[in-house]
Design a protein around this motif. Structure first.
Motif, PDB file in Angstrom:
ATOM      1  N   LYS A   1       1.322  -1.254   0.055  1.00  0.00           N
ATOM      2  CA  LYS A   1      -0.039   0.264   0.142  1.00  0.00           C
ATOM      3  C   LYS A   1       0.588   1.402   0.247  1.00  0.00           C
ATOM      4  O   LYS A   1       0.545   1.962   0.157  1.00  0.00           O
ATOM      5  CB  LYS A   1      -0.473   0.502   1.531  1.00  0.00           C
ATOM      6  N   ASP A   2       1.947   1.303  -0.486  1.00  0.00           N
ATOM      7  CA  ASP A   2       2.818   2.531  -0.588  1.00  0.00           C
ATOM      8  C   ASP A   2       2.569   2.618  -1.696  1.00  0.00           C
ATOM      9  O   ASP A   2       3.587   2.622  -2.819  1.00  0.00           O
ATOM     10  CB  ASP A   2       4.528   1.756  -0.117  1.00  0.00           C
ATOM     11  N   PRO A   3       2.359   4.450  -1.160  1.00  0.00           N
ATOM     12  CA  PRO A   3       2.831   5.108  -3.113  1.00  0.00           C
ATOM     13  C   PRO A   3       3.818   5.628  -3.326  1.00  0.00           C
ATOM     14  O   PRO A   3       3.589   5.751  -5.372  1.00  0.00           O
ATOM     15  CB  PRO A   3       1.777   6.122  -1.774  1.00  0.00           C
TER      16      PRO A   3
END
Length: 150
Positions: A27-29
């Protein structure tokens, strides 16, 4: 030691599971647009090399590499559950140089086409050093020419 067919099947399944894992677990942008291009598994199914590409600049590539390293354990767990084999292979992430190689080949082809066009233009301006047709032609006998004219 596993056979090559099984290693290939494990590699293909690992590729699919890695793509799913990147979509659902990470979920890391900073990850950006990452594509899993290839997975290679050793013959004993203990080690998997995951090749990936990243769309963007060099900073995007570095950030994606950091994120992949940070999520290595979670991705390995996801792959292990999906594969269902006794030992889960360790994951190694390698940035694939495919886009850079393709751009380099495109540049080389463009340069070659330019040189071909220059050669074609130079070829049109050139003339023969001697006659246009340098080969000898057989002489036509006088009686053959008389028969042809009748």
């Amino acid at each position: 030691m596993a056979d090559k067919g099984r290693a290939r099947k494990v590699a293909e399944r690992t590729k699919v599971l890695m793509a799913q894992g990147l979509d659902t677990l990470v979920k890391d942008p900073r990850l950006g647009f990452v594509t899993i291009t290839d997975v290679r598994v050793t013959g004993d199914l203990q080690h998997a090399t995951v090749f990936y590409t990243v769309m963007g600049q060099e900073a995007d590539r570095e950030a994606a590499a950091e994120v992949l390293e940070a999520y290595r354990g979670r991705l390995r767990t996801h792959v292990g559950k999906g594969l269902g084999i006794r030992l889960t292979p360790t994951l190694e992430f390698v940035l694939d140089a495919l886009p850079e190689d393709a751009a380099h080949i495109t540049d080389l082809l463009r340069e070659t086409a330019k040189r071909d066009a220059e050669l074609a233009a130079a070829r049109k301006e050139n003339n023969y050093a001697g006659e246009a047709d340098p080969y000898r032609k057989p002489r036509v006998a006088d009686d053959e020419s008389e028969q042809d004219s009748q």
